[in-house]
Scaffold this motif. Sequence first.
Motif, PDB file in Angstrom:
ATOM      1  N   ARG A  27       0.888  -1.095  -0.071  1.00 28.63           N
ATOM      2  CA  ARG A  27       0.056  -0.104   0.058  1.00 28.63           C
ATOM      3  C   ARG A  27       0.799   1.085   0.031  1.00 28.63           C
ATOM      4  O   ARG A  27       0.422   2.317  -0.465  1.00 28.63           O
ATOM      5  CB  ARG A  27      -1.074  -0.144   1.199  1.00 28.63           C
ATOM      6  N   ALA A  28       2.202   1.189   0.497  1.00 25.62           N
ATOM      7  CA  ALA A  28       2.930   2.250   0.596  1.00 25.62           C
ATOM      8  C   ALA A  28       3.366   2.857  -0.707  1.00 25.62           C
ATOM      9  O   ALA A  28       3.549   2.224  -1.898  1.00 25.62           O
ATOM     10  CB  ALA A  28       4.324   1.968   1.210  1.00 25.62           C
ATOM     11  N   PRO A  29       3.359   3.985  -1.002  1.00 23.03           N
ATOM     12  CA  PRO A  29       3.730   4.721  -2.368  1.00 23.03           C
ATOM     13  C   PRO A  29       5.108   4.354  -2.790  1.00 23.03           C
ATOM     14  O   PRO A  29       5.338   4.478  -4.319  1.00 23.03           O
ATOM     15  CB  PRO A  29       3.759   6.070  -2.023  1.00 23.03           C
ATOM     16  N   LEU A  33       4.609  -2.061  -7.200  1.00 22.03           N
ATOM     17  CA  LEU A  33       3.186  -2.104  -7.361  1.00 22.03           C
ATOM     18  C   LEU A  33       2.351  -1.714  -6.235  1.00 22.03           C
ATOM     19  O   LEU A  33       2.469  -2.341  -5.271  1.00 22.03           O
ATOM     20  CB  LEU A  33       2.762  -3.628  -7.710  1.00 22.03           C
ATOM     21  N   VAL A  34       1.663  -0.479  -6.514  1.00 20.28           N
ATOM     22  CA  VAL A  34       0.673   0.038  -5.297  1.00 20.28           C
ATOM     23  C   VAL A  34      -0.609  -0.322  -5.314  1.00 20.28           C
ATOM     24  O   VAL A  34      -1.257  -0.287  -6.396  1.00 20.28           O
ATOM     25  CB  VAL A  34       1.117   1.638  -5.236  1.00 20.28           C
ATOM     26  N   GLY A  42       1.643  -2.235   4.273  1.00 17.62           N
ATOM     27  CA  GLY A  42       2.583  -1.067   3.549  1.00 17.62           C
ATOM     28  C   GLY A  42       3.387  -1.704   2.618  1.00 17.62           C
ATOM     29  O   GLY A  42       3.573  -1.246   1.478  1.00 17.62           O
ATOM     30  N   GLU A  43       4.027  -2.561   2.912  1.00 20.70           N
ATOM     31  CA  GLU A  43       4.955  -3.492   2.349  1.00 20.70           C
ATOM     32  C   GLU A  43       4.565  -4.890   2.432  1.00 20.70           C
ATOM     33  O   GLU A  43       5.045  -5.587   3.382  1.00 20.70           O
ATOM     34  CB  GLU A  43       6.581  -3.311   2.854  1.00 20.70           C
TER      35      GLU A  43
END
Length: 650
Positions: A27-29, A33-34, A42-43
């Motif tokens: 999920r983290a920018p 692949l987000v 997040g990772e």
Amino acid sequence: MILLAVMQGLAAGTTFELPGELITIGRAPSNELVLDDMHVSGEHARIVVTGGRVVLYDLRSTNGTTLVRGGERRRLAGEQSSTDLETGDVVELGSGDGVTSLRVTIADEPFAAHIVSMRRLDELEPAAAKIERDPGALTKLYAAQKRIGAATDLDRVLIEVADAVLFLVPTATHVTLVLRDDELRQDTTAAAFVPVMTRVRLPSGVSGPPAGPVPITRSIYRRVVKERAAVLAADAPTEVGETESIMGASIRSTIGVPLWKGEEILGVLQADNRSSEGSAPGTLNAQDVELLLVLAANASLAVANARLIKRLTSAEDRLIKENSFLKGREEKRRGGGQVEIIGKSAAMAKVIEHLDKVVDTRVTVLIEGETGTGKELIAAAVHYRSRRRDKLFVAQNCAALAESLLESELFGHKKGSFTGATEEKKGLFEIADGGTLFLDEITETPMSLQSKLLRALQEGEIRPVGATTPKHVNVRIVAATNRNLEEEVKAGRFREDLYYRLKVFPIRLPSLRERREDIPLLAEHFLARYAAEIGKPVGGFSQQAAELMLSYNWPGNVRELQNEVQRLVIQLEPGAFATPELLSQRVRQVEGLVLRAGATRGTLKDMMDSVEKFFLIEALREHGNNKTNAAKVLGITREGLHKKLRLFGI
């Protein structure tokens, strides 16, 4: 090339084309692949392309990762947190109702079997011999290597290496450095290679950073890693194959040279000629390969050393931060790192006098005293008043752990040294290196462990459980006990040689009944402390409550007094005074004795003297004037009793 088609989730219907050796999903920018789904960490996961394999890793995600293949489901967790991927696999991120599903397609990047030139690592010496016969190339190579050797920072080293390639090879227009991902390699058996820097020849002829993103051809450095050799493709679209990365980068010729250390490939140095449309194509040739192969021998060492320095610097910074955190936490617990010893009695003045004499020596201190007298406080004072105050003060109660656990806690252990030792652990001796280690209840140490303690005290040498070599530490030892060590030695429960080593400088803490004049000071100190902690203003102690507290023997010493005052503060109404009815029943047992002692209202010292004189007379009367028995009941020595009798004229 990895294609991930989202079958379920917020991005359902989207297909992601992800080139590269290392792909992170989360999920983290910062991920390649987000995914915005809340159940994705997040990772969350990582895909690594290595040695012809495509491997999926779960990164200890909150909701987990599952591989679905042919109707079978496999949860990635613990030691089984990775698996190889194949085309058609489905990866599920999350669990239950919260799942994002990705269908995997693996597309190969082809390259031709024919290579114009290839020079393997074991052919380095012939290549070096050719360069030595060319004075001009040798001079340029020496100048380039000198600049590389002067750099220590990793980024600076990489820039110097890339610029050296453009300096040595006039037909090269782009240089890319690809390095093995060491962080990943520590976590897994895989080794991914990641492009980390590109430098280009600017229109002015000097080297510099590119103006924008530069497409990277992965087929070349994959071939270099696989063959462990330098590779030349003089006409890249023909020799390597018209892969998307080659054509997109407009590469007319390219050289890939490995960076290595021993048998390990550290990375790849890739030089390209990317001719602009309409210009004459440049040619990279076999002589350029020889030159870059010799350059890479020196560059490999520089890159390896720079990465090592970076890891060591990061580890040092982390240790400094951890040390600062631990010291800050301890200082906060201690009240700013200043250990305040409350007490103005003669007995405590003697303790402080002894303390000041020993703080800046290296001798072992043994603190003796009853339970609750404040032995750890005095041990902390030894540390924070000494020159070791900038290092750690570490405390361990030897009675709190079983023998096997205590040895590991004190000396540390190696990974796999016993069942449950899943990783290496530092012991308290090593953690306290340069500082002070406080061993409370030292008499509870098992006999089998006492010999190791003796060696640590005598030689400053420890051996972690499972280790084959010793470690040397510089630790100040402060030990404490509420037992008589001499009697423990006579009973065979404590080593005599360790006893003599510990009792170099003994400090005996008096019980609270031996320093009654400190009771009001301690009570007021704890009252103010707990009132501030709870946020409740209090009036103080009433005179009757203070008299009862003075008259009580406090068998639990300062710790019992501390607990009593804390309980009082909790009971008190804001602004109220502590009165006798709020005291514990055991303290109120002496209620009425003050009146029976005939203490007249006056100063605190006058009332204390009256009560003390009463107790002396009562003790002598009860034991038929037998001073030995009376002194024993009062908890003082016969000489101390004689001194008090003379003081009161009895």
